[in-house]
Design a protein around this motif. Structure first.
Motif, short mmCIF file in Angstrom:
data_model
loop_
_atom_site.label_atom_id
_atom_site.label_comp_id
_atom_site.label_asym_id
_atom_site.label_seq_id
_atom_site.Cartn_x
_atom_site.Cartn_y
_atom_site.Cartn_z
N ASP A 97 0.87 -1.18 0.00
CA ASP A 97 0.00 0.00 0.00
C ASP A 97 0.91 1.23 0.00
O ASP A 97 2.14 1.09 -0.05
CB ASP A 97 -0.99 -0.01 1.18
N LEU A 98 0.32 2.41 0.08
CA LEU A 98 1.15 3.62 -0.08
C LEU A 98 2.23 3.72 1.00
O LEU A 98 3.30 4.28 0.77
CB LEU A 98 0.28 4.88 -0.10
N SER A 99 1.96 3.13 2.17
CA SER A 99 2.96 3.22 3.24
C SER A 99 4.21 2.39 2.94
O SER A 99 5.22 2.49 3.63
CB SER A 99 2.35 2.79 4.58
N GLN A 139 -6.12 10.74 -3.07
CA GLN A 139 -5.63 9.58 -2.32
C GLN A 139 -4.18 9.79 -1.84
O GLN A 139 -3.86 9.52 -0.69
CB GLN A 139 -5.72 8.34 -3.21
N SER A 164 -2.15 10.26 2.09
CA SER A 164 -1.12 9.34 2.58
C SER A 164 -0.20 10.05 3.57
O SER A 164 -0.19 11.28 3.66
CB SER A 164 -0.28 8.83 1.40
N ASN A 220 3.06 9.80 3.34
CA ASN A 220 4.39 9.79 2.72
C ASN A 220 4.83 11.19 2.32
O ASN A 220 3.99 12.01 1.94
CB ASN A 220 4.37 8.99 1.40
#
Ligand SMILES: NC(=O)C1=CN([C@@H]2O[C@H](COP(=O)(O)OP(=O)(O)OC[C@H]3O[C@@H](n4cnc5c(N)ncnc54)[C@H](O)[C@@H]3O)[C@@H](O)[C@H]2O)[C@@H](O)CC1
Ligand SMILES: [K+]
Length: 548
Positions: free
Chosen positions: A350-352, A373, A377, A379
């Protein structure tokens, strides 16, 4: 970093320079001695630039200066013979500097004449004028009387210019500019605002500007560049303690080679693995704009990032694979228009999972949910191109204030206006504008231009002092986004300051453009070629640094 490098990073306003100067004088340095020192350095720089030892003197000059090698003056190969040098003298200490230069060049055997249209001069300037005239150097008040010269030295106004130039002084400057004679400006081209670089009425168009002591902010503003010519710093040994005492923090700095090289993730530790060297996710491209995605990927490749994943619409996946075989290309479901409709990351990802994300090049404005999206996050995130346009429509500062990770925005002037419509126009004072944008949004903002400026929310500014118009070309910004986000991904895993990486990327990108333009002309630097120069320029620069 040595003293010379430290000094050449610093950028000051007129007021800061005045404060530094006041400390030096208060500590006991006589004003006249400082002027003498500074102007001596200027005179010898002029000699190095325009005059060489192996002069072929005319008969008259040989008689006048028979033996002394000091008087063997001539034009260097880069400049035709210097018969006469015109010194433009203003009422303040900029004029005083110019008069000391006049005197020194006169003693070197050159024919010098002065134009000074002012009747009221500061005391020191007035004394120097009197002495210059006593030596037989002619001084004219009217510009019509000034003989034709091969070189002009502009000491009309420095950082003391307070108001618009008008009337006879303004028309004389226009007349001198029209002559196409090389002009060396002392400190700043007369007529430019020292901080904003704005033209106050009119301004000298210099071939060279010899900036005194510390870089003046106005010389690094895009609107000044047509007037500044080649800019050089004349270092006159300002004590570092005075610089620190006046500037404090945050500061405005130029990005120089030493700063940039010291932040590169080089050398790598001997034992490492790909994820330790950063995992970057690029989200870019559309059926319409696949090229932008390729260029961003190639920019990221040059950053050396350990692992590169690129999310694109399914229909451009195969072309991406053919250009970037080392990257993990993630084909995503697409909208009818060919934009990414939904991020479909590989299983267990996932984005993490990523050290950093960059989103925007070639995306089109149909990818709104994707930008939403990534903004949600945690990030570090670089937004560019359509990523910025979508953010602008969402409301820049309200949206970014909800983020709890760092965001980097990379607008050009048009995108900047859309992102920050309430802020002062970035065309007027780019530094003020970019500083306000970073403060208001909480993002690191990189404002693209001839002198790209980067601000962080705490008020620190980095300015890239060297670039090339060759980079004003489609796709060049995509390359920068890829390069920068690849560096940021590595900075995250190594816990290096991200803001500095943004500055390093701007410097690296510009240096690659400069090298490419040198080898291929300014017309030969298409964005794809630029990607091929990224590694070349770094290895060349490292080689030079090793030799130094
Ligand atoms: N800061 C430093 O450490 C040093 C500064 N020096 C020189 O000193 C300069 C600054 O000197 P000054 O503060 O005297 O300033 P300037 O020489 O820039 O000129 C100020 C003078 O111009 C007049 N003036 C301003 N705007 C005008 C306008 N639009 N039309 C007509 N007159 C106008 C002012 O009334 C004042 O008399 C620097 O730029 C540099 O060349 C050097 O001599 C030595 C080192
Ligand atoms: K000047």
């Amino acid at each position: 970093m040595n003293r010379q490098e430290q000094i050449s990073q610093i950028v000051v306003t007129a007021q800061q320079m005045r404060d530094i100067e006041a400390r030096i004088f208060a500590a006991g340095m006589p004003v006249a001695a400082l002027m003498e020192k500074v102007a001596g350095l200027i005179a010898s720089r002029i000699q190095t630039l325009y005059l060489s030892e192996d002069t072929i003197l005319g008969d008259a000059e040989r008689e006048k200066f028979p033996a002394s090698p000091r008087h063997r003056v001539t034009a260097s190969s880069s400049f035709p013979r210097l018969n006469k040098i015109g010194i433009l003298v203003g009422p303040g200490h900029n004029g005083g500097d110019a008069l000391v230069v006049a005197r020194e060049l006169h003693f070197q055997g050159l024919e010098v004449c002065i134009w000074c249209p002012f009747s009221k001069l500061k005391e020191l300037t007035s004394q120097h004028l009197q002495y210059a005239q006593s030596l037989g150097i002619p001084c004219y008040q009217s510009i019509e009387d000034l003989p034709d010269c091969d070189l002009l030295v502009d000491g009309l106004f420095g950082f003391g210019l307070e108001r618009e130039l008008k009337d006879s002084v303004a028309s004389a400057i226009n007349h001198l500019n029209d002559k196409s004679v090389p002009i060396i400006s002392i400190d700043v081209p007369s007529g430019l605002h020292t901080d904003t670089g704005e033209v106050l009425g009119t301004a000298i168009r210099a071939s060279y500007t010899f900036c005194l002591g510390l870089w003046k902010l106005g010389l690094l503003q895009d609107q000044a560049l047509e007037y500044v010519g080649k800019a050089e710093l004349i270092d006159f040994d300002i004590p570092w303690a005075d610089v620190e005492a006046v500037l404090g923090n945050p500061q405005v700095k130029r990005i120089i080679r030493a700063t940039a090289l010291s932040t590169l993730p080089l050398p790598r530790p001997p034992v490492t693995h790909k994820y330790k060297e950063g995992h970057l996710l690029l989200i870019c491209g559309s059926r319409r704009y696949s090229g932008g995605a390729i260029l961003t990927g190639l920019g990221a490749r040059a950053s050396g990032v350990g692992m590169l994943s690129i999310a694109v619409p399914e229909s451009i996946k195969s072309i991406m694979v053919s250009h970037l075989p080392e990257a993990l290309i993630v084909g995503c479901p697409e909208t009818k228009t060919g934009a990414i409709a939904q991020l479909q990351l590989p299983e267990n990802t996932d984005l993490s999972s990523f050290s950093a994300i960059a989103c925007g090049p070639g995306l089109t404005k149909d990818a709104v949910p994707i930008v939403q999206q990534v903004l949600e996050s945690a990030n570090p995130l670089v937004l560019d191109a359509d990523g910025l346009n979508i953010l602008a429509e969402m409301g820049t500062s309200q949206t970014l204030q909800k983020r709890n990770a760092l965001t980097v925005l990379t607008p050009h002037t048009g995108e900047f206006k859309r992102l920050f419509p309430e802020l002062p126009d970035a065309k007027q004072d780019r530094i003020k504008a970019v500083r306000a944008a970073a403060k208001e949004s909480g993002a690191v903002v990189l404002l693209k231009g001839a002198r790209t400026a980067i601000a962080d929310p705490q008020g620190s500014i980095w300015i890239n002092p060297e670039s090339t118009p060759a980079l004003a070309r489609g796709g060049s910004g995509d390359v920068l986004t890829g390069l920068m986000s690849g560096l940021i991904a590595q900075a995250v895993t190594r816990q290096l300051p991200i803001e500095k990486m943004v500055a390093t990327a701007a410097w690296w990108h510009a240096q690659a453009g400069i090298l490419a333009a040198q080898e291929r002309t300014e017309l030969g630097v298409d964005a794809f070629t630029l990607t091929e120069y990224l590694i070349r320029v770094i290895s060349t620069t490292l080689e030079i640094s090793d030799r130094c």
